[in-house]
Design an enzyme around this catalytic site. Structure first.
Site, PDB file in Angstrom:
ATOM      1  N   LYS A 170      63.151  25.276  23.661  1.00  0.00           N
ATOM      2  CA  LYS A 170      61.693  25.141  23.845  1.00  0.00           C
ATOM      3  C   LYS A 170      61.026  24.722  22.556  1.00  0.00           C
ATOM      4  O   LYS A 170      61.582  24.891  21.459  1.00  0.00           O
ATOM      5  CB  LYS A 170      61.078  26.449  24.336  1.00  0.00           C
ATOM      6  CG  LYS A 170      61.309  27.679  23.444  1.00  0.00           C
ATOM      7  CD  LYS A 170      60.330  27.842  22.292  1.00  0.00           C
ATOM      8  CE  LYS A 170      60.642  29.037  21.404  1.00  0.00           C
ATOM      9  NZ  LYS A 170      59.892  29.050  20.138  1.00  0.00           N
ATOM     10  N   GLY A 191      67.148  28.926  20.955  1.00  0.00           N
ATOM     11  CA  GLY A 191      68.519  28.593  21.376  1.00  0.00           C
ATOM     12  C   GLY A 191      69.291  29.816  21.861  1.00  0.00           C
ATOM     13  O   GLY A 191      69.952  29.776  22.902  1.00  0.00           O
ATOM     14  N   ASP A 194      61.620  35.502  24.035  1.00  0.00           N
ATOM     15  CA  ASP A 194      61.644  34.108  24.509  1.00  0.00           C
ATOM     16  C   ASP A 194      62.583  33.879  25.698  1.00  0.00           C
ATOM     17  O   ASP A 194      62.665  32.770  26.216  1.00  0.00           O
ATOM     18  CB  ASP A 194      62.095  33.171  23.374  1.00  0.00           C
ATOM     19  CG  ASP A 194      61.013  32.982  22.325  1.00  0.00           C
ATOM     20  OD1 ASP A 194      59.845  33.268  22.624  1.00  0.00           O
ATOM     21  OD2 ASP A 194      61.357  32.543  21.215  1.00  0.00           O
TER      22      ASP A 194
HETATM   23  O1  C5P Z   1      62.077  39.624  20.601  1.00  0.00           O
HETATM   24  P1  C5P Z   1      62.700  38.744  19.569  1.00  0.00           P
HETATM   25  O2  C5P Z   1      64.101  39.149  19.231  1.00  0.00           O
HETATM   26  O3  C5P Z   1      62.586  37.301  19.927  1.00  0.00           O
HETATM   27  O4  C5P Z   1      61.832  38.919  18.225  1.00  0.00           O
HETATM   28  C1  C5P Z   1      62.406  38.875  16.939  1.00  0.00           C
HETATM   29  C2  C5P Z   1      61.422  39.426  15.891  1.00  0.00           C
HETATM   30  O5  C5P Z   1      60.335  38.527  15.721  1.00  0.00           O
HETATM   31  C3  C5P Z   1      60.764  40.748  16.226  1.00  0.00           C
HETATM   32  O6  C5P Z   1      61.572  41.837  15.868  1.00  0.00           O
HETATM   33  C4  C5P Z   1      59.491  40.684  15.386  1.00  0.00           C
HETATM   34  O7  C5P Z   1      59.758  40.972  14.033  1.00  0.00           O
HETATM   35  C5  C5P Z   1      59.127  39.209  15.465  1.00  0.00           C
HETATM   36  N1  C5P Z   1      58.183  38.952  16.576  1.00  0.00           N
HETATM   37  C6  C5P Z   1      56.873  39.379  16.455  1.00  0.00           C
HETATM   38  N2  C5P Z   1      56.002  39.166  17.485  1.00  0.00           N
HETATM   39  C7  C5P Z   1      56.407  38.527  18.619  1.00  0.00           C
HETATM   40  C8  C5P Z   1      57.735  38.070  18.757  1.00  0.00           C
HETATM   41  C9  C5P Z   1      58.604  38.288  17.700  1.00  0.00           C
HETATM   42  O8  C5P Z   1      56.492  39.949  15.428  1.00  0.00           O
HETATM   43  N3  C5P Z   1      55.526  38.354  19.598  1.00  0.00           N
END
Ligand code: C5P
Length: 304
Positions: A13, A106, A141
């Site tokens: 994306k 990815g 995501d």
């Molecule tokens: O959920 P995901 O593993 O994709 O997110 C990785 C990190 O990115 C989270 O632990 C956080 O530190 C940051 N993040 C965030 N706010 C979001 C998505 C991700 O702060 N909405």
């Protein structure tokens, strides 16, 4: 007797627009974003097996990826087995095309394609609502990689509203040699906000401009260009200053606009036509960069 296997794909994306709101007590940030799936996909083949395993092939160097139970695709497969209450295993083979830690989701696409592949392999028929719930538990995501197309994402970015009837857009993706860690980029944004006198917890509520949605449906890239934006871009550029050169070079050779995708470092340059996108990709390739022309909005995860 041949071993059964099922192959599914899921798209990478780009974030056409990404607005970052307040840092929340759970460590995430409130987001308002517009995702578009692109025609660069991950391909996952799931084969009946006693246990769970994952291996990779394809153009991306995957040496740094975990292949144990911490791997997101294995977690996705296990989550389907748990939700269905079955004791089955799967050997996963992932043809990886989307860069690692590139801001294109990815790893999320690997997980989304795995959900669809094992659900079909085991004939568990969990349905899209249950698969979406599992997807959200795996990462912010993952639900979008499952659904694809164009969507507005709020909350952590995982509360999706599909945007129907997006026109076709042509982009050039310029990849960086080394990825950026998403948490590092969010932390850098919080640091910049603090330095500017804004407490990260008090950032304004993010919104998506409805005019962007209208522009995506109408299909004029010059209209879309006015609303491209990413609140994480200054943070990504601070951590990787050369991204600015890529953005500037993109505009210099005729891209309509450019933006860092997600937490970067992939740059998405919007082109006025398919021909332009292909020309820009070859210009960047001539400079020694890795670049690819892609189309949005691509479909979500599905059996191939
Ligand atoms: O959920 P995901 O593993 O994709 O997110 C990785 C990190 O990115 C989270 O632990 C956080 O530190 C940051 N993040 C965030 N706010 C979001 C998505 C991700 O702060 N909405």
């Amino acid at each position: 007797m041949s071993t059964r296997s099922v192959t599914a794909t899921a798209p990478g994306k780009i974030n056409v627009c990404l607005r970052v709101g307040p840092l929340r007590p759970d460590g995430y940030h409130d987001l308002a974003t517009v995702f578009q799936a692109v025609s660069l996909v991950e391909e996952v083949t799931a084969t009946e097996s006693d246990g769970f395993s994952v291996e990779f092939s394809g153009p991306i160097d995957t040496a740094q990826l975990a292949t144990d139970d911490s791997n997101l695709a294995i977690r996705a497969a296990r989550a389907v087995a748990a939700a269905a209450g079955i004791d089955r295993g799967a050997a996963l083979h992932i043809v990886k095309n989307v860069p690692i830690a590139g801001g294109m989701g990815g790893g999320s696409a690997d997980a989304a394609a795995t959900l669809v592949a094992v659900d079909a392999l085991w004939e568990t028929n969990l349905g899209i609502a249950k698969l979406t719930e599992i997807a959200a538990s795996l990462g912010a995501d993952v639900p979008f990689a499952l659904h694809g197309g164009t969507a507005i994402g709020v909350d952590r970015g995982d509360e999706l509203t599909a945007v129907p009837d997006s026109a076709e857009f042509h982009w050039v993706l310029v990849f960086a040699g080394e990825g950026l860690s998403t948490p590092d980029v969010f932390r850098e944004l919080d640091r910049q906000r603090t330095a500017a006198g804004l407490a990260p917890e008090s950032a304004p509520r993010p919104t998506v401009d409805p005019v962007l949605i209208d522009a995506l449906q109408r299909g004029n890239p010059f209209d879309v260009a006015r609303y491209l934006g990413n609140d994480l871009q200054p943070a990504a550029v601070a951590l990787r200053p050369e991204l600015l050169d890529v953005l500037e070079h993109g505009i210099a050779i005729g891209a309509v606009a450019g933006v860092v995708s997600g937490s970067g470092p992939t740059i998405a340059l919007l082109a006025g036509s398919k021909n332009d996108a292909e020309q820009f990709a070859s210009d960047f390739t001539d400079l020694g960069d890795t670049a690819l022309a892609v189309v949005s909005a691509a479909p979500g995860a599905g059996i191939r």
